[in-house]
Design a protein around this motif. Structure first.
Motif, short mmCIF file in Angstrom:
data_model
loop_
_atom_site.label_atom_id
_atom_site.label_comp_id
_atom_site.label_asym_id
_atom_site.label_seq_id
_atom_site.Cartn_x
_atom_site.Cartn_y
_atom_site.Cartn_z
N LEU A 56 45.31 44.67 36.75
CA LEU A 56 44.61 43.96 37.81
C LEU A 56 43.79 42.81 37.23
CD1 LEU A 56 43.23 46.62 40.34
CD2 LEU A 56 45.27 45.19 40.53
N ALA A 57 43.16 43.05 36.07
CA ALA A 57 42.40 41.98 35.42
C ALA A 57 43.30 40.83 35.01
CB ALA A 57 41.66 42.54 34.21
N ALA A 58 44.52 41.15 34.56
CA ALA A 58 45.48 40.11 34.20
C ALA A 58 45.86 39.27 35.41
CB ALA A 58 46.73 40.74 33.58
N ILE A 59 46.06 39.93 36.55
CA ILE A 59 46.37 39.20 37.79
C ILE A 59 45.22 38.28 38.15
CG2 ILE A 59 46.74 39.46 40.27
CD1 ILE A 59 48.22 42.10 39.65
N PRO A 68 47.27 43.05 25.22
CA PRO A 68 47.96 44.10 24.45
C PRO A 68 47.02 44.94 23.59
CG PRO A 68 49.14 42.01 24.28
CD PRO A 68 47.82 41.72 24.92
N LEU A 69 46.01 44.29 22.99
CA LEU A 69 45.06 45.05 22.18
C LEU A 69 44.31 46.07 23.03
CD1 LEU A 69 43.56 45.62 19.56
CD2 LEU A 69 41.99 43.73 20.12
N HIS A 70 43.91 45.67 24.22
CA HIS A 70 43.23 46.60 25.11
C HIS A 70 44.13 47.78 25.47
CE1 HIS A 70 40.07 43.48 26.75
NE2 HIS A 70 39.98 43.69 25.44
N GLN A 135 34.90 48.70 20.18
CA GLN A 135 35.70 47.48 20.05
C GLN A 135 35.56 46.58 21.28
OE1 GLN A 135 36.98 47.26 16.93
NE2 GLN A 135 36.00 49.29 16.83
N PHE A 136 34.93 47.08 22.35
CA PHE A 136 34.82 46.32 23.59
C PHE A 136 33.45 45.64 23.70
CE2 PHE A 136 38.00 49.65 24.52
CZ PHE A 136 39.06 48.83 24.92
N ASN A 137 33.28 44.88 24.78
CA ASN A 137 32.01 44.19 24.99
C ASN A 137 30.90 45.18 25.35
OD1 ASN A 137 31.84 44.47 28.02
ND2 ASN A 137 33.71 43.25 27.94
N GLY A 138 29.66 44.70 25.30
CA GLY A 138 28.51 45.57 25.49
C GLY A 138 28.50 46.29 26.83
N VAL A 183 37.53 43.03 30.33
CA VAL A 183 37.92 41.61 30.42
C VAL A 183 36.77 40.76 30.95
CG1 VAL A 183 39.46 39.98 31.59
CG2 VAL A 183 40.37 42.13 30.69
N PHE A 184 36.10 41.21 32.00
CA PHE A 184 35.12 40.38 32.69
C PHE A 184 33.68 40.64 32.25
CE2 PHE A 184 38.71 40.37 35.66
CZ PHE A 184 38.81 39.01 35.94
N GLY A 185 33.42 41.78 31.62
CA GLY A 185 32.06 42.12 31.25
C GLY A 185 31.19 42.49 32.43
#
Length: 316
Positions: A56-59, A68-70, A135-138, A183-185
């Motif tokens: 959904l985030a990709a859309i 791909p890493l996610h 590995q992800f954002n805060g 993706v969006f934080g």
């Protein structure tokens, strides 16, 4: 006929002929069973909402496909945290599990693993999950840590709640938030709608899973949605699945999905409907097969959403 050694005793509902029972070192088998490695459907069901959310985030960002890493990190995290959650659940439930035919062969109630060793194994798996989360954002890290709340309380809900599957849904649906926030934080309407739809999906499929244990649960005093719904179980699962399909469709629409994504949601809904039609409330073996088929339903939805992202990206 000789009695098999404890480490050779396969768990009742494990996949027959799994490599854990045939190829893994004997000393490791009880721990791999404790982590449910011999029952991969669990980590699949934990992983798929993460992948849906990433799609959904990709859309929404007009990406050609999910990061791909996610996707890889979610896979590793799902396997580790499914194992950690199962280990924690078995530590808490070892006395109850000993009273149920399907679960008394698990490593703790059967004596294959001691509780203190299981606790150390739990810490190791949680450490792997934490390494993935970092590995992800805060914001994603904070959201991921918050998932531990429903995980921690779930094992005790089956003692006091008529529908402990609702709490399981809060935990197993958490990935529906993670793919988006990674993706969006931040969390937006599509993530919340997907989370709600996934909770309904979890309650539906885990009610099907609980059909296997209705009689033993009644004897042991274990509560479940299968017991609560009783004769209305089939209709209740149908309502859960209908709510799931509608909410997932709304999430896809809010994220900007097109015709391909809508078709993927429709196929997902059709698969869920087929499960309801085939469900028999006293057929434990059939219920297990229907429960496991949710991996395919989830992969269908993920493929539809991912293909939608690709089609829209390359047509613009």
């Amino acid at each position: 006929m000789s009695t098999p050694a404890p480490e050779d005793r396969r768990v009742a509902d494990a996949v027959a002929g799994h490599w854990v029972d045939t190829l893994a070192p004997r000393w490791a088998r009880p721990y791999l069973r404790l982590a449910r490695i011999d029952r991969p459907i669990g980590w699949w069901l934990l992983l798929l909402p993460c992948w849906w959310s990433a799609a959904l985030a990709a859309i929404a960002t007009d990406a050609a496909f999910p990061n791909p890493l996610h996707l890889v990190l979610f896979l590793i995290g799902a396997v580790a945290m499914r194992g950690a959650g199962s280990t924690y659940n078995d530590i808490a439930d070892r006395d109850l599990d000993a009273q149920v035919e399907r679960t008394r062969s698990r490593p703790l109630p059967s004596g294959q693993v001691r509780a203190r060793h299981a606790a150390l194994f739990l810490l190791a798996q949680t450490g792997v999950g934490l390494c993935v989360l970092l590995q992800f954002n805060g914001t994603a890290i904070l959201v991921g840590i918050a998932s531990l709340v429903p995980v921690a309380i779930y094992p005790f809900m089956k003692r006091i709640m008529p529908m402990p599957q609702a709490v399981l849904g809060l935990a197993f649906a958490w990935g529906a938030l993670m793919g988006w926030v990674a993706v969006f934080g931040r969390l937006d309407a599509p993530a919340y709608l997907l989370y709600a739809g996934t909770i309904a999906w979890v309650v539906g499929y885990d009610t099907i899973y609980a059909v296997q244990d209705i009689e033993d649960d009644e004897i042991a005093g274990i509560r479940s949605s299968a017991r609560t719904f009783g004769r209305g179980l089939k209709a209740a699962v149908g309502l859960c699945y209908a709510a799931s399909a509608i909410l997932v469709a709304l999430a896809a629409w809010k994220a900007g999905a097109g015709v391909v994504g809508a078709f993927g949601v429709a196929l997902f809904a059709g698969h869920l409907g087929r499960q309801v039609v085939r469900l028999e409330t006293r057929d434990g073996r059939g219920a297990l097969g229907l429960f496991r088929s949710n991996r395919d339903a989830g992969l269908i939805l993920f493929a539809g959403l991912t293909l939608d992202a690709s089609v829209q990206h390359f047509l613009r």
